[in-house]
Design a protein around this motif. Sequence first.
Motif, PDB file in Angstrom:
ATOM      1  N   THR A 168       0.838  -1.190   0.000  1.00 37.14           N
ATOM      2  CA  THR A 168       0.000   0.000   0.000  1.00 37.14           C
ATOM      3  C   THR A 168       0.870   1.236   0.000  1.00 37.14           C
ATOM      4  OG1 THR A 168      -1.723  -1.168   1.227  1.00 37.14           O
ATOM      5  CG2 THR A 168      -1.809   1.245   1.259  1.00 37.14           C
ATOM      6  N   MET A 169       0.680   2.073  -0.999  1.00 37.16           N
ATOM      7  CA  MET A 169       1.392   3.340  -1.109  1.00 37.16           C
ATOM      8  C   MET A 169       0.467   4.427  -0.571  1.00 37.16           C
ATOM      9  SD  MET A 169       2.979   5.161  -4.528  1.00 37.16           S
ATOM     10  CE  MET A 169       1.440   5.060  -5.445  1.00 37.16           C
ATOM     11  N   THR A 170       0.993   5.272   0.295  1.00 39.99           N
ATOM     12  CA  THR A 170       0.217   6.389   0.836  1.00 39.99           C
ATOM     13  C   THR A 170       0.598   7.666   0.103  1.00 39.99           C
ATOM     14  OG1 THR A 170       0.104   5.333   3.009  1.00 39.99           O
ATOM     15  CG2 THR A 170      -0.324   7.715   2.921  1.00 39.99           C
ATOM     16  N   MET A 171      -0.414   8.347  -0.443  1.00 42.84           N
ATOM     17  CA  MET A 171      -0.204   9.604  -1.166  1.00 42.84           C
ATOM     18  C   MET A 171      -0.896  10.719  -0.384  1.00 42.84           C
ATOM     19  SD  MET A 171       0.914   8.729  -4.672  1.00 42.84           S
ATOM     20  CE  MET A 171       0.564  10.276  -5.353  1.00 42.84           C
ATOM     21  N   SER A 172      -0.101  11.686   0.062  1.00 38.51           N
ATOM     22  CA  SER A 172      -0.642  12.833   0.794  1.00 38.51           C
ATOM     23  C   SER A 172      -0.563  14.069  -0.093  1.00 38.51           C
ATOM     24  CB  SER A 172       0.156  13.072   2.078  1.00 38.51           C
ATOM     25  OG  SER A 172       0.068  11.945   2.926  1.00 38.51           O
ATOM     26  N   TRP A 173      -1.701  14.697  -0.298  1.00 42.84           N
ATOM     27  CA  TRP A 173      -1.831  15.911  -1.107  1.00 42.84           C
ATOM     28  C   TRP A 173      -2.079  17.062  -0.138  1.00 42.84           C
ATOM     29  CZ3 TRP A 173      -1.917  15.491  -6.604  1.00 42.84           C
ATOM     30  CH2 TRP A 173      -1.928  14.182  -7.094  1.00 42.84           C
ATOM     31  N   ARG A 174      -1.051  17.877   0.100  1.00 43.67           N
ATOM     32  CA  ARG A 174      -1.149  18.991   1.057  1.00 43.67           C
ATOM     33  C   ARG A 174      -1.334  20.302   0.305  1.00 43.67           C
ATOM     34  NH1 ARG A 174      -0.113  16.813   5.788  1.00 43.67           N
ATOM     35  NH2 ARG A 174       1.215  14.979   5.889  1.00 43.67           N
ATOM     36  N   LEU A 175      -2.295  21.094   0.762  1.00 52.02           N
ATOM     37  CA  LEU A 175      -2.632  22.360   0.129  1.00 52.02           C
ATOM     38  C   LEU A 175      -2.348  23.498   1.105  1.00 52.02           C
ATOM     39  CD1 LEU A 175      -6.167  21.317  -1.227  1.00 52.02           C
ATOM     40  CD2 LEU A 175      -3.928  20.881  -2.246  1.00 52.02           C
ATOM     41  N   SER A 176      -1.642  24.518   0.626  1.00 52.10           N
ATOM     42  CA  SER A 176      -1.339  25.690   1.446  1.00 52.10           C
ATOM     43  C   SER A 176      -1.573  26.945   0.625  1.00 52.10           C
ATOM     44  CB  SER A 176       0.124  25.676   1.898  1.00 52.10           C
ATOM     45  OG  SER A 176       0.412  24.528   2.635  1.00 52.10           O
ATOM     46  N   ALA A 177      -2.381  27.856   1.159  1.00 47.99           N
ATOM     47  CA  ALA A 177      -2.604  29.133   0.477  1.00 47.99           C
ATOM     48  C   ALA A 177      -1.281  29.883   0.401  1.00 47.99           C
ATOM     49  CB  ALA A 177      -3.645  29.954   1.227  1.00 47.99           C
TER      50      ALA A 177
END
Length: 155
Positions: A104-113
Amino acid sequence: MGRTDEAARHIAASPAEVYAALLGREALEAWLPPAGMRGRIERWNPRPGGGFRMVLTYLDATGAPGKSGDATDVVDVGFAALVPSELVVQRAVFESGDPAFAGTMTMSWRLSAADGGTDVTVVAEDVPPGIDQADHEEGITSSLANLAEWVEARG
């Protein structure tokens, strides 16, 4: 513990607009497949604990063996965390008979203004060893470019 790959991009859209594209079925089918591929979502449940199943097909199968079959990658993705306008965490499992793509690969998509838009950082953890690092980072970068094009065209 497997390898970690990452990529980042500034997108000229609000975090809310980017977040919506991360959870929109039509949007994901359009922007998630990297250059040279197309995608089709077969199952869709956009909530924590839900997820989707995507079939990715290489547009030119020459020299592009798929992880799941001839010229295809099939991936089951679960949503592990959804924080509106901030974070999407996906757990991806490729369908493959090859143990080099197992796990299982974990993909984290982080958003910052930032600077009138959104900085998007993608971190892929526990990347299966069968996925070439340079190809994977290029693919993530391509998907981010597609995401930017998709969101910015609608803004």
